[in-house]
Design a protein around this motif. Sequence first.
Motif, PDB file in Angstrom:
ATOM      1  N   GLN A 336      69.424   2.870  10.068  1.00  0.00           N
ATOM      2  CA  GLN A 336      67.628   3.112   9.686  1.00  0.00           C
ATOM      3  C   GLN A 336      67.282   4.276  10.347  1.00  0.00           C
ATOM      4  OE1 GLN A 336      67.383   0.256   7.111  1.00  0.00           O
ATOM      5  NE2 GLN A 336      66.360   2.057   6.446  1.00  0.00           N
ATOM      6  N   GLU A 339      60.779   5.330   9.554  1.00  0.00           N
ATOM      7  CA  GLU A 339      60.244   4.093   9.651  1.00  0.00           C
ATOM      8  C   GLU A 339      61.218   2.932   9.666  1.00  0.00           C
ATOM      9  OE1 GLU A 339      56.790   3.852  10.295  1.00  0.00           O
ATOM     10  OE2 GLU A 339      56.765   6.103  10.064  1.00  0.00           O
ATOM     11  N   SER A 340      60.743   1.942  10.373  1.00  0.00           N
ATOM     12  CA  SER A 340      61.720   0.680  10.418  1.00  0.00           C
ATOM     13  C   SER A 340      61.275  -0.291   9.416  1.00  0.00           C
ATOM     14  CB  SER A 340      61.391  -0.268  11.855  1.00  0.00           C
ATOM     15  OG  SER A 340      59.966  -0.619  11.663  1.00  0.00           O
TER      16      SER A 340
END
Lengths: 362, 300
Positions: A336, A339-340
């Motif tokens: 990822q 942004e998480s």
Amino acid sequence: MMHRNLAGRDESAGPETAPETGPPAQIGLPLWSNRFSRRQLLLGAGGLFALTAAGKWIWQSAEHFSQAAVVVARAESYSPHLVEDLRHGLEELGLSRAAINGKSVLLKPNLVEPTIAAPHVNTHPAFVRAVVETFRRWDAKEVIVGEGQGHCRDTSFVLEQSGLERVLDDDRIPFVDLNYDDLFAADNRSGFTKLAKLQLPQSLRRADFIVSLPKMKTHHWAGVTLSMKNLFGVMPGVYYGWPKNVLHHAGIGQSILDICGTVRPHLAIVDGIIGMEGDGPIMGTAKHSRLIVMGTNLPAVDATCARLMGFDPNCIDYLRNASGVLGPIQERHIEQRGESIASSSQFFKLPDHPHFKQFRAA
Amino acid sequence: MNDSWITEVHQELLRLRERGPGWGNRPGGTRYVEPTALSALALSASTPAADVERSRHAVDEAADWLARLQQADGGLGLAPDIPRPRWTTPLAILVWLGTGRCAESNRKAVDWLLAQEGTTWSPTPDSPYGHDTRLRGWAWVDNTHSWLEPTALAVLALKCAGKGSAARTRDGLSLIRDRAIRTGGWNYGNSAVFGADLRPQPAPTGLALLALVGAEDVDSPLVKLGCDYLEAILPGTHAAQSLCFGTLALAAWQRRPGEADQWLIAARQSAARRSNAVSQLAYLLLAAGSRALELLGTKS
């Protein structure tokens, strides 16, 4: 609950085999793992425990050994800043001018049906414009927009109502009607449906770089519609009908996998700035989720989107079946970036009807 | 009507013809049945101020080319090398009837069309669909469900061929009535799903209303709501197919707006720019033609 589809049969029933209209063709990215489809594994096992165990090990290994990067970015609105946001995101994925320079790029937005009143049905025209501009700045040879919408035969009406026509005209962006393109027959490389060949538009074969540009939406048959389901719109209506009923016969989930496995787009960029929740893909309500999600592996992108929308990808049939065949869907196998998920996830509502319970984890 | 505009579109369409008979979806592409039939109907619907013989010859050649593509059982595919699906067959019937050519081909095609039907099933109590899935219309593709446009095209062709009272034509009319959206108009053929009324679209609405001529009264709610929808949506569109079937339907129901000609003329520029200019121009020319309703079998 299992509903009959609009073919009036269960989804395991196969349609007639498509006739060939040309030599099988190679398009899109190589299929990195097409030796072991779920169907082939199951058949190969043939009830023998040892083979089943071996197949299971290979299956899990395929997902285990695969990795993909997905970028999640925030975007408040469809402003001109989108071009920069997109460029940053694509660079995060390792894409650059060198990857696009001199290439013919085909963008496939989601314009499923004509409506001015509900702009959240279709990929926003400003989003398409920003992606075109991004690739033009990277010196693409050409950037073409193509769509073969499923709910309306009059493509001009769809373009007009979606607002995309003005963008195409103002920015001199070529458009190809994929419902009415010349056709070629491609081998079905995944084999989830019984369709031996897929009839596809010639524009796919001409493109060097195919990009799926879906809207982030719920879907009353598939659970979610994202970059993989968006590919229903490359299937020519002149051959598959409006809606693409042959694919409903063949199984919606299975068809998604076959189209994705055969077309193999190079990139997905999901318009989640304003998405759709509730009775998607056309009658739901707008969800201002302020997200853009992008990646070069479509199952990984869609699994990430599903998580962002509050779904477990393992509860979405076509994503679960894509795992290990077309790409990774488990969080541990997706790198990822941006942004998480924890900081960006939002709950996309579904209608209060028993049918929709299958898409949410208990 | 501005007749010079009609003549110009006639000539434009003739220029876009492929070498030999027939038209493609785009210049230089494969010749297909649908754009060929649409172009032939469009050229037949009006008389240009010039090139009358050339236009007539192109139409006759198109009709004969369609007959050569006919398969042994009477159906027509998409193109010479694409024998399935065969939803284009009603268009060929309309061309043959309009030109008075290929009578034997026409007879076989009508028989074939009468024998076709979409799949049906009995609805379950929890069915998400708003329509009656037992009704037998016509499908885009063999062995799939019936949808609005192929059914309306089949009904138009059968009525034109003198089969207006055939059981299959009545089946088609029942399906068209059933697929109407509660709030007015038609779309591709789903009126409601999971209790939500879906949105109408002008082209299917126009086709449905054309097919219902002679089968419904002008005061019927289906007709009134459908025409109301078209009157509301058409002024804002330049889309040729929508304008074509929309304005023809309003004309068939004696509600053609005075501005309709201006809409068609205004749409011409954008139509010529599109990659599928052949069909776009053919739709506009058909809509403008004084014989169009006669060719579609809906002249009252």
